[in-house]
Design a protein around this motif. Structure first.
Motif, PDB file in Angstrom:
ATOM      1  N   ALA A  88      17.390  17.694  23.946  1.00  0.00           N
ATOM      2  CA  ALA A  88      16.862  17.227  22.668  1.00  0.00           C
ATOM      3  C   ALA A  88      15.995  15.985  22.839  1.00  0.00           C
ATOM      4  CB  ALA A  88      18.005  16.946  21.691  1.00  0.00           C
ATOM      5  N   SER A 303      18.060  25.866  22.440  1.00  0.00           N
ATOM      6  CA  SER A 303      18.037  25.704  20.987  1.00  0.00           C
ATOM      7  C   SER A 303      17.967  24.241  20.595  1.00  0.00           C
ATOM      8  CB  SER A 303      19.281  26.355  20.359  1.00  0.00           C
ATOM      9  OG  SER A 303      19.248  27.749  20.529  1.00  0.00           O
ATOM     10  N   SER A 304      18.677  23.383  21.336  1.00  0.00           N
ATOM     11  CA  SER A 304      18.651  21.953  21.048  1.00  0.00           C
ATOM     12  C   SER A 304      17.237  21.404  21.183  1.00  0.00           C
ATOM     13  CB  SER A 304      19.602  21.224  22.008  1.00  0.00           C
ATOM     14  OG  SER A 304      19.641  19.841  21.739  1.00  0.00           O
ATOM     15  N   MET A 307      14.867  22.946  18.336  1.00  0.00           N
ATOM     16  CA  MET A 307      14.985  22.327  17.016  1.00  0.00           C
ATOM     17  C   MET A 307      14.404  20.924  16.994  1.00  0.00           C
ATOM     18  SD  MET A 307      18.674  23.686  15.555  1.00  0.00           S
ATOM     19  CE  MET A 307      19.582  23.832  17.077  1.00  0.00           C
ATOM     20  N   ALA A 308      14.638  20.158  18.061  1.00  0.00           N
ATOM     21  CA  ALA A 308      14.143  18.774  18.110  1.00  0.00           C
ATOM     22  C   ALA A 308      12.629  18.719  18.094  1.00  0.00           C
ATOM     23  CB  ALA A 308      14.689  18.075  19.356  1.00  0.00           C
ATOM     24  N   ILE A 330      17.734  12.872  14.919  1.00  0.00           N
ATOM     25  CA  ILE A 330      17.189  14.188  15.254  1.00  0.00           C
ATOM     26  C   ILE A 330      17.837  14.729  16.525  1.00  0.00           C
ATOM     27  CG2 ILE A 330      15.103  15.420  16.021  1.00  0.00           C
ATOM     28  CD1 ILE A 330      13.498  13.527  14.200  1.00  0.00           C
ATOM     29  N   SER A 334      20.136  17.994  16.329  1.00  0.00           N
ATOM     30  CA  SER A 334      19.726  19.189  17.077  1.00  0.00           C
ATOM     31  C   SER A 334      20.804  19.616  18.062  1.00  0.00           C
ATOM     32  CB  SER A 334      18.416  18.914  17.828  1.00  0.00           C
ATOM     33  OG  SER A 334      17.371  18.571  16.942  1.00  0.00           O
ATOM     34  N   THR A 335      21.431  18.638  18.715  1.00  0.00           N
ATOM     35  CA  THR A 335      22.492  18.940  19.676  1.00  0.00           C
ATOM     36  C   THR A 335      23.686  19.590  18.985  1.00  0.00           C
ATOM     37  OG1 THR A 335      21.826  17.098  21.093  1.00  0.00           O
ATOM     38  CG2 THR A 335      24.053  17.953  21.382  1.00  0.00           C
ATOM     39  N   SER A 338      23.006  23.087  17.596  1.00  0.00           N
ATOM     40  CA  SER A 338      22.904  24.120  18.631  1.00  0.00           C
ATOM     41  C   SER A 338      24.263  24.763  18.929  1.00  0.00           C
ATOM     42  CB  SER A 338      22.318  23.527  19.921  1.00  0.00           C
ATOM     43  OG  SER A 338      23.216  22.634  20.545  1.00  0.00           O
ATOM     44  N   SER A 351      18.130  29.065  12.868  1.00  0.00           N
ATOM     45  CA  SER A 351      18.474  27.731  13.363  1.00  0.00           C
ATOM     46  C   SER A 351      17.608  26.659  12.715  1.00  0.00           C
ATOM     47  CB  SER A 351      18.305  27.676  14.891  1.00  0.00           C
ATOM     48  OG  SER A 351      19.192  28.558  15.530  1.00  0.00           O
ATOM     49  N   VAL A 355      18.268  22.809  10.224  1.00  0.00           N
ATOM     50  CA  VAL A 355      17.936  21.404  10.477  1.00  0.00           C
ATOM     51  C   VAL A 355      16.738  20.886   9.685  1.00  0.00           C
ATOM     52  CG1 VAL A 355      18.934  21.449  12.794  1.00  0.00           C
ATOM     53  CG2 VAL A 355      16.521  22.043  12.495  1.00  0.00           C
TER      54      VAL A 355
END
Length: 409
Positions: A88, A303-304, A307-308, A330, A334-335, A338, A351, A355
């Protein structure tokens, strides 16, 4: 069959995205009524997000045996958490440095930044305090995702202890069935994704113009660069700890990485990863069977990072600025988000719908990323699989359960 259905949905989404761009640029001013269709699709996804997050995390944690995991479990979860946080951080850093969301004229949009001001993380102590809910039902009603995740983690841990102490798993089975229903519901909703995304793209292009598409290519390049940087750093750290050649490490993991890249599925790649972990990397059967399945459920570095970097990109598109505490938020958001990966078609979009509203950004912005989600999924899956496997390597080395003869063969 599932792979064919997912591929068909991907093709449909890409096709409707392209069609939405063309029609939005040509006739968007006459198709304002499509706003409603797009909004309905987004609300259908949002309405089940809180239940999805709680259910997925409670099931994953509740299935664990906290008494049996012991030292290996603590090491594994520690590495999962650390690696996801690093992913992230790299995502936020790459998005901030390379600014993929720049170049969009938002003068025609009502982007005042007021929504962001109300969701700003504030100071670091306030940020930490805001992780813990005073009332879980209030957190669920207001969509405060971090608080929902914290509650789900604690509930899942308590459930795992009760399940073992009472030798009773009826509550866990009930949660599993609820999860299956929610996933099926989201799967049904995602069948409407091509139409919903088309409507959102047409509406967005009519309001913001074709310039809104330009950051997508930059975003994909920056995300690819961030993925490569993360893997390089993580492979170097792993090879140094194992005292092996990074070239040999890469060679031994190339097959599972290619499977992850081409299938975009951690679940499909798992059998290959399990085989290669034992036959090419020398990881003991005990470590491989514990860490890799756990990683598929609880460790999602891809995924982390996804998203970040997407939050930062969307903020740039809408002209939203962040303070340092917001970047920290953030990374943590995100973490933690995930952890709630859903194995459904269009999981990347699902996902993001978790967020993006949490940062006060417009949820319709996720439609801009629908057309490239398949390419993002390739990078995301490679990152997930390789991170799970290197974690297993590190754990095996720490437990003296790594066969160097097999690794160097």
């Amino acid at each position: 069959m599932n792979k064919i259905r997912n591929t068909n949905l991907t093709i449909q989404i890409i096709t409707m995205t392209i069609l939405g761009v063309v029609i939005g640029a040509s006739f968007g001013q006459y198709l304002g009524f499509l706003d409603v269709l797009g909004e309905i699709f987004l609300r259908l996804i949002q309405m089940s997000i809180v239940v999805l997050i709680m259910g997925q995390i409670i099931e994953a944690v509740g299935n664990l045996n906290p008494k049996g995991l012991g030292k290996i479990g603590l090491k594994t979860f520690g590495l999962f958490l650390f690696s996801s946080l690093i992913a992230a951080v790299i995502g936020v850093t790459a998005g901030t440095v390379f600014n993929p969301g720049s170049g969009v004229n938002t003068s025609s949009m009502d982007v005042s930044g007021e929504a962001f001001e109300t969701t700003s993380a504030g100071t670091i102590p306030e940020l930490v305090l805001d992780f813990f809910p005073t009332n879980i039902f209030n957190a669920m009603a207001e969509g405060i995702i971090v608080q929902v995740i914290v509650f789900a983690l604690i509930f899942g841990i308590a459930l795992s202890f009760v399940r073992i102490e009472q030798k009773e798993n009826s509550i866990l089975e009930w949660i599993k069935q609820i999860n299956a229903i929610v996933l099926k519901m989201i799967g049904l909703i995602m069948k409407l994704a091509p139409i919903g995304i088309f409507a959102i793209i047409v509406s967005t292009i009519s309001k913001m113009g074709l310039s809104v598409i330009l950051p997508m290519g930059k975003y994909l390049i920056v995300y690819g660069f961030a993925t490569a940087m993360y893997l390089l750093i993580w492979f170097i750290v792993t090879s140094i700890y194992l005292k092996v050649s990074i070239i040999q490490l890469t060679r031994n993991m190339i097959e599972m990485s290619l499977v992850a890249l081409t299938t975009t599925s951690s679940a499909i790649t798992l059998p290959t990863a399990l085989h290669d972990s034992k036959e090419k990397l020398g990881i003991s059967d005990r470590i491989a069977k514990l860490v890799l399945p756990l990683g598929m459920s609880l460790n999602s570095n891809g995924s982390s990072m996804h998203m970040a970097i997407t939050i930062v990109t969307i903020a740039q598109i809408y002209g939203v600025t962040y303070q340092m505490s917001d970047f920290v938020y953030i990374v943590i958001l995100s973490t933690m988000a995930s952890l709630a990966n859903a194995v459904v078609p269009g999981a990347g979009l699902v996902s993001l719908s978790i967020v993006i509203p949490s940062m006060g950004l417009p949820i319709e912005s996720i439609a801009l990323f629908a057309g490239i989600d398949w390419f993002v999924g390739m990078l995301r899956t490679v990152l997930n699989v390789d991170s799970d496997t290197t974690t297993a390597l590190i754990i095996a080395k720490s437990e003296n359960e790594l066969d160097y003869d097999i690794f160097n063969r």
